[in-house]
Design a protein around this motif. Structure first.
Motif, mmCIF file in Angstrom:
data_model
loop_
_atom_site.group_PDB
_atom_site.id
_atom_site.type_symbol
_atom_site.label_atom_id
_atom_site.label_comp_id
_atom_site.label_asym_id
_atom_site.label_seq_id
_atom_site.Cartn_x
_atom_site.Cartn_y
_atom_site.Cartn_z
ATOM 1 N N MET A 1 69.188 -8.275 63.016
ATOM 2 C CA MET A 1 68.131 -9.310 63.400
ATOM 3 C C MET A 1 67.244 -8.699 64.498
ATOM 4 O O MET A 1 67.242 -9.601 65.352
ATOM 5 C CB MET A 1 69.252 -10.560 63.636
ATOM 6 C CG MET A 1 69.960 -10.899 62.433
ATOM 7 S SD MET A 1 70.727 -12.532 62.659
ATOM 8 C CE MET A 1 69.389 -13.732 62.978
ATOM 9 N N GLY A 2 66.818 -7.744 64.604
ATOM 10 C CA GLY A 2 66.111 -7.221 65.643
ATOM 11 C C GLY A 2 66.455 -7.385 66.917
ATOM 12 O O GLY A 2 66.075 -7.571 68.028
ATOM 13 N N GLN A 3 67.965 -6.977 67.090
ATOM 14 C CA GLN A 3 68.648 -7.323 68.326
ATOM 15 C C GLN A 3 68.807 -8.371 68.857
ATOM 16 O O GLN A 3 68.976 -8.718 70.084
ATOM 17 C CB GLN A 3 68.342 -6.063 69.389
ATOM 18 C CG GLN A 3 68.218 -4.706 68.729
ATOM 19 C CD GLN A 3 69.571 -4.240 68.254
ATOM 20 O OE1 GLN A 3 70.610 -4.369 68.993
ATOM 21 N NE2 GLN A 3 69.790 -3.565 67.262
ATOM 22 N N GLN A 4 68.428 -9.401 68.074
ATOM 23 C CA GLN A 4 68.619 -10.830 68.577
ATOM 24 C C GLN A 4 69.736 -11.662 68.089
ATOM 25 O O GLN A 4 70.032 -11.240 66.858
ATOM 26 C CB GLN A 4 67.192 -11.476 68.284
ATOM 27 C CG GLN A 4 65.759 -11.137 68.631
ATOM 28 C CD GLN A 4 65.879 -11.251 70.184
ATOM 29 O OE1 GLN A 4 66.094 -12.275 70.840
ATOM 30 N NE2 GLN A 4 65.414 -10.107 70.758
ATOM 31 N N GLN A 5 70.297 -12.271 68.877
ATOM 32 C CA GLN A 5 71.226 -13.486 68.381
ATOM 33 C C GLN A 5 70.847 -14.404 67.517
ATOM 34 O O GLN A 5 69.580 -14.861 67.693
ATOM 35 C CB GLN A 5 72.002 -13.953 69.706
ATOM 36 C CG GLN A 5 73.030 -13.012 70.429
ATOM 37 C CD GLN A 5 73.610 -13.816 71.370
ATOM 38 O OE1 GLN A 5 74.214 -14.865 71.255
ATOM 39 N NE2 GLN A 5 74.401 -13.223 72.418
ATOM 40 N N PRO A 6 71.402 -14.876 66.719
ATOM 41 C CA PRO A 6 71.129 -15.783 65.647
ATOM 42 C C PRO A 6 71.157 -17.350 66.473
ATOM 43 O O PRO A 6 71.787 -17.250 67.384
ATOM 44 C CB PRO A 6 72.162 -15.965 64.471
ATOM 45 C CG PRO A 6 73.437 -15.315 65.094
ATOM 46 C CD PRO A 6 72.693 -14.288 65.982
ATOM 47 N N GLN A 7 70.301 -18.110 66.081
ATOM 48 C CA GLN A 7 70.147 -19.468 66.799
ATOM 49 C C GLN A 7 71.393 -20.288 66.429
ATOM 50 O O GLN A 7 72.096 -20.955 67.232
ATOM 51 C CB GLN A 7 68.989 -20.187 66.426
ATOM 52 C CG GLN A 7 67.750 -19.604 66.850
ATOM 53 C CD GLN A 7 66.337 -20.431 66.658
ATOM 54 O OE1 GLN A 7 66.429 -21.449 65.981
ATOM 55 N NE2 GLN A 7 65.168 -19.957 66.875
ATOM 56 N N CYS A 8 71.916 -20.203 65.324
ATOM 57 C CA CYS A 8 73.047 -20.597 64.847
ATOM 58 C C CYS A 8 73.817 -19.994 63.730
ATOM 59 O O CYS A 8 73.362 -19.095 63.090
ATOM 60 C CB CYS A 8 72.393 -21.940 63.890
ATOM 61 S SG CYS A 8 73.746 -23.131 63.423
ATOM 62 N N VAL A 9 75.256 -20.246 64.154
ATOM 63 C CA VAL A 9 76.070 -19.339 63.306
ATOM 64 C C VAL A 9 77.184 -20.410 62.580
ATOM 65 O O VAL A 9 77.558 -21.383 62.990
ATOM 66 C CB VAL A 9 77.264 -18.564 64.276
ATOM 67 C CG1 VAL A 9 78.204 -17.979 63.525
ATOM 68 C CG2 VAL A 9 76.493 -17.658 64.779
ATOM 69 N N ILE A 10 77.022 -20.667 60.993
ATOM 70 C CA ILE A 10 77.887 -21.461 60.251
ATOM 71 C C ILE A 10 78.812 -20.608 59.675
ATOM 72 O O ILE A 10 78.897 -19.523 58.940
ATOM 73 C CB ILE A 10 76.916 -21.995 59.152
ATOM 74 C CG1 ILE A 10 75.674 -22.582 59.766
ATOM 75 C CG2 ILE A 10 77.638 -22.820 58.325
ATOM 76 C CD1 ILE A 10 74.653 -23.081 58.892
ATOM 77 N N THR A 11 80.105 -21.053 59.891
ATOM 78 C CA THR A 11 81.343 -20.707 59.316
ATOM 79 C C THR A 11 82.256 -21.639 58.613
ATOM 80 O O THR A 11 82.035 -22.856 59.186
ATOM 81 C CB THR A 11 82.142 -19.842 60.487
ATOM 82 O OG1 THR A 11 82.698 -20.493 61.355
ATOM 83 C CG2 THR A 11 81.197 -18.896 61.168
ATOM 84 N N ASP A 12 83.446 -21.473 58.243
ATOM 85 C CA ASP A 12 84.511 -22.226 57.971
ATOM 86 C C ASP A 12 85.377 -22.337 59.148
ATOM 87 O O ASP A 12 84.842 -21.786 60.147
ATOM 88 C CB ASP A 12 85.521 -21.580 56.755
ATOM 89 C CG ASP A 12 86.128 -20.513 57.191
ATOM 90 O OD1 ASP A 12 85.986 -19.832 58.298
ATOM 91 O OD2 ASP A 12 86.966 -19.819 56.251
ATOM 92 N N GLN A 13 86.354 -23.063 59.040
ATOM 93 C CA GLN A 13 87.080 -23.700 60.395
ATOM 94 C C GLN A 13 88.107 -22.960 60.689
ATOM 95 O O GLN A 13 89.229 -23.255 61.098
ATOM 96 C CB GLN A 13 87.608 -25.162 60.067
ATOM 97 C CG GLN A 13 86.218 -26.017 59.745
ATOM 98 C CD GLN A 13 86.881 -27.496 59.341
ATOM 99 O OE1 GLN A 13 87.445 -27.471 58.257
ATOM 100 N NE2 GLN A 13 86.815 -28.658 59.926
ATOM 101 N N CYS A 14 87.965 -21.578 60.715
ATOM 102 C CA CYS A 14 88.677 -20.514 61.123
ATOM 103 C C CYS A 14 89.122 -20.470 62.595
ATOM 104 O O CYS A 14 88.024 -20.414 63.401
ATOM 105 C CB CYS A 14 88.286 -19.015 60.634
ATOM 106 S SG CYS A 14 89.375 -17.642 61.265
ATOM 107 N N PRO A 15 90.365 -20.494 63.101
ATOM 108 C CA PRO A 15 90.427 -20.671 64.547
ATOM 109 C C PRO A 15 90.263 -19.460 65.189
ATOM 110 O O PRO A 15 89.470 -19.562 66.347
ATOM 111 C CB PRO A 15 92.126 -21.001 64.467
ATOM 112 C CG PRO A 15 92.431 -21.542 63.415
ATOM 113 C CD PRO A 15 91.618 -20.970 62.503
ATOM 114 N N GLY A 16 90.389 -18.364 64.611
ATOM 115 C CA GLY A 16 89.655 -17.135 65.284
ATOM 116 C C GLY A 16 88.446 -16.839 65.382
ATOM 117 O O GLY A 16 87.834 -16.391 66.330
ATOM 118 N N ILE A 17 87.576 -17.267 64.400
ATOM 119 C CA ILE A 17 86.270 -17.274 64.613
ATOM 120 C C ILE A 17 85.622 -18.343 65.511
ATOM 121 O O ILE A 17 84.782 -18.002 66.409
ATOM 122 C CB ILE A 17 85.430 -17.658 63.052
ATOM 123 C CG1 ILE A 17 85.715 -16.444 62.131
ATOM 124 C CG2 ILE A 17 83.796 -17.860 63.223
ATOM 125 C CD1 ILE A 17 85.253 -16.762 60.633
#
Length: 201
Positions: A1-17
């Motif tokens: 992603m061009g060394q850029q952080q994503p604006q939003c991260v969408i995941t399941d409800q994993c406690p580790g993540i």
């Protein structure tokens, strides 16, 4: 992603993540995947109420409406919770309970209600195993859905996918090395340029 952080991260409800996201993506917003949340509905509110098509239509209208403002969503959510609380207990157990029964009678009626739920679930599982699944499309999401959904629910999902694809029009395709650029129209509403890397998919 061009060394850029994503604006939003969408995941399941994993406690580790959930714990790792703010450490790795400290400038990103972490959101839970709506699909995963909705998959957990039966275990959270019970299969009986999830089999109520009117309730599911109402809750889907609230959950999937992208035009709702946060305060509107909260109002609708609270209104849905009220009928859900009363309906989930009342509608199912009403025919099994007696206000003047003993504790033993209540326990017997409760067990009858639970056994009927299990019987209904077994019947639905059996019908699903012995029914034909309609044609699965080539998309990976459809193949995955055919494995996790019951046949009737997959039919609904398949129709939604078909409508979504039919509502989109392609305005053209250009290529540059391994990258394809697709101009996609969402019905009459908006146009998007979609970039697809054929090497990395």
């Amino acid at each position: 992603m061009g060394q850029q952080q994503p604006q939003c991260v969408i995941t399941d409800q994993c406690p580790g993540i959930k714990k790792a996201c703010p450490n790795v993506f400290n400038h990103s917003v972490h959101k839970y995947c709506m699909w995963h949340i909705m998959q957990k509905m039966p275990e959270k509110v019970g299969r009986a109420i999830c089999n109520d098509t009117e309730f599911m239509t109402d809750i889907n209208a609230v959950v999937w409406d992208v035009d709702l403002e946060p305060h509107e969503f909260e109002q609708n959510r609270k209104m849905l919770l009220k009928p859900m609380r009363s309906e989930s207990s009342n509608s199912y157990f009403k025919r099994f309970e007696s206000h003047f029964g003993t504790l033993v009678e209540f326990w017997m009626r409760y067990n009858s209600a639970i056994e009927q739920q299990r019987h209904t679930q077994r019947r639905m599982d059996n019908a699903n195993e012995h029914s034909m699944l309609e044609k699965v499309g080539p998309m990976k999401v459809e193949m995955h859905a055919s494995l996790v959904y019951t046949h009737p629910i997959f039919g609904d999902f398949h129709n939604e996918v078909k409508h979504a694809i039919c509502g989109m029009g392609s305005g053209g395709l250009t290529k540059s090395r391994a990258v394809e650029y697709h101009d996609v129209r969402d019905g009459e509403a908006q146009s998007f340029r979609v970039e697809f890397n054929t090497k990395t998919n």
